[in-house]
Design a protein around this motif. Structure first.
Motif, short mmCIF file in Angstrom:
data_model
loop_
_atom_site.label_atom_id
_atom_site.label_comp_id
_atom_site.label_asym_id
_atom_site.label_seq_id
_atom_site.Cartn_x
_atom_site.Cartn_y
_atom_site.Cartn_z
N GLU A 116 -57.96 18.37 -4.85
CA GLU A 116 -56.97 19.04 -4.20
C GLU A 116 -56.98 18.87 -2.54
O GLU A 116 -56.08 18.65 -1.97
CB GLU A 116 -56.80 20.29 -4.59
CG GLU A 116 -56.25 20.65 -6.00
CD GLU A 116 -56.10 22.09 -6.40
OE1 GLU A 116 -56.01 23.00 -5.54
OE2 GLU A 116 -55.59 22.33 -7.66
N ASP A 117 -58.24 18.90 -2.22
CA ASP A 117 -58.59 19.03 -0.62
C ASP A 117 -58.00 17.82 -0.10
O ASP A 117 -57.95 17.86 1.22
CB ASP A 117 -60.10 19.41 -0.33
CG ASP A 117 -60.39 20.96 -0.57
OD1 ASP A 117 -59.45 21.55 -0.96
OD2 ASP A 117 -61.63 21.08 -0.54
N HIS A 118 -58.09 16.88 -0.64
CA HIS A 118 -57.75 15.36 0.06
C HIS A 118 -56.08 15.17 0.01
O HIS A 118 -55.88 14.20 0.61
CB HIS A 118 -58.48 14.30 -0.83
CG HIS A 118 -59.96 14.35 -0.44
ND1 HIS A 118 -60.36 13.93 0.71
CD2 HIS A 118 -60.96 14.49 -1.24
CE1 HIS A 118 -61.80 13.91 0.58
NE2 HIS A 118 -61.99 14.14 -0.69
N GLU A 149 -49.39 19.92 4.62
CA GLU A 149 -50.50 20.37 3.82
C GLU A 149 -49.89 21.34 2.87
O GLU A 149 -48.93 22.17 3.26
CB GLU A 149 -51.51 21.11 4.87
CG GLU A 149 -52.13 20.36 5.83
CD GLU A 149 -53.06 19.11 5.35
OE1 GLU A 149 -53.33 19.34 3.98
OE2 GLU A 149 -53.89 18.68 6.00
N ASP A 151 -50.96 24.32 1.80
CA ASP A 151 -51.04 25.69 2.18
C ASP A 151 -50.25 25.75 3.45
O ASP A 151 -50.53 27.08 3.93
CB ASP A 151 -52.81 26.13 2.31
CG ASP A 151 -53.29 25.21 3.41
OD1 ASP A 151 -52.61 24.38 4.16
OD2 ASP A 151 -54.50 25.28 3.59
N THR A 155 -53.34 21.54 10.30
CA THR A 155 -54.67 20.57 10.27
C THR A 155 -54.74 19.75 11.29
O THR A 155 -53.55 19.12 11.55
CB THR A 155 -55.13 20.39 9.17
OG1 THR A 155 -54.37 19.29 8.60
CG2 THR A 155 -55.34 21.62 7.94
#
Length: 307
Positions: A116-118, A149, A151, A155
């Protein structure tokens, strides 16, 4: 900025060419005759926002490229799982995989492969297709690309991408506050527009002129909005009216990519569009008879061209 375009079709090739014109290090992942033409003659974009021809490295093997800063993931939705499984050579510790695809399920499928982070969400508003091998035609739409993003944070990587797209000619770049809302908002429109133009085999002008068809167009949007809200995705109150006003302004002969694929014997993205609405509706207990009807009408065509 090193960028891989995974799926250099109508949307991906357009993005790649515009970013290359701005000076970024762009690599294309393509296949078949389109790949061969790009390698021999370069990539030609014929666009209402201005034409360009670029000579870019192109391959069908991500291992030839190696890790990149950004993967702009633009394959057809039915290829998402297989394509996502091939991303590993492109993904380093900080790589962002940005999906610009139809539907609301792709990012979850990509995340299952790369984490998920990518994954970054994206929405494309552009009518662009492969006109012939090596040539992409942008014939309509604002060429607006929305991304963010999941969230909602600003970033460094999303700001850098935003700067690069904002500096590129022929791109309207929008950094979203809540990308999930943007995904479902477009989903509401594209299910109506793609579903109705494909099911009727008629352009938007004829649909607008036909009362029964225009009512159905509206009801498809309303159903998607209802499903989204049941899933706690708060689409704006004006979503339905805004999309109908937008559809009113489209050129009368405008179709959709789903109609194009249907009439050219290609595989359909039905399972990412109206059929996806039906699946999500079942999960949350919402009735979606108009989307069920579109799915039933197009299902024989989709199944006949499933491979």
């Amino acid at each position: 900025m090193k960028v891989a375009i995974f799926g250099a079709g109508g949307i991906g090739a357009y993005l790649g060419a515009r970013l290359a014109d701005t000076g970024h290090d762009v690599h294309l992942v393509a296949r078949g005759d389109h790949l061969a033409a790009i390698r021999s003659d370069g990539l030609r974009v014929e666009s209402i926002a201005g034409d360009t021809t670029v000579d870019l490295p192109a391959t069908d093997d991500p291992n030839d490229i190696g890790p990149v800063d950004y993967v702009l993931f633009t394959v057809k939705s039915y290829d998402t799982r297989d394509a996502a499984a091939a991303l590993d050579p492109l993904v380093g510790p900080e790589t962002a995989v940005v999906s610009f695809q139809n539907g609301v399920d792709n990012e979850r499928w990509i995340a299952e492969e790369v984490g998920e982070d990518h994954v970054v969400g994206g929405v494309a508003y552009i009518f662009s297709t492969i006109q012939s091998p090596g040539v992409v035609a942008h014939t309509g739409g604002p060429a607006r690309f929305v991304y963010g993003e999941f969230d909602g944070t600003r970033t460094d990587r999303i700001e850098t991408l935003h700067d690069a797209l904002s500096e590129s000619d022929g791109i309207e770049a929008v950094l979203a506050d809540v990308i999930r809302v943007e995904l479902w908002e477009k989903f509401a429109f594209i299910c109506a527009h793609s579903g109705m133009t494909a099911a009727t085999r008629k352009p938007i002008g004829r649909i607008r002129e036909t009362p029964d068809s225009w009512v159905m167009y509206r009801r498809i949007i309303e159903e998607v909005v209802s499903v989204a809200r049941k899933k706690d995705i708060e689409l704006p109150d004006e979503t339905v009216d805004d999309w109908l006003e937008f559809a009113h302004e489209l050129e009368p002969e405008m179709h959709s990519s789903l109609h194009y694929d249907l009439t050219h014997g290609k595989r359909l993205e039905l399972d990412a569009l109206n059929a996806s609405v039906v699946r999500h509706a079942e999960d949350v207990g919402v009735d979606v008879p108009m989307n069920e009807a579109i799915t039933a009408i197009l299902r024989p065509w989709a199944d006949e061209h499933a491979e």
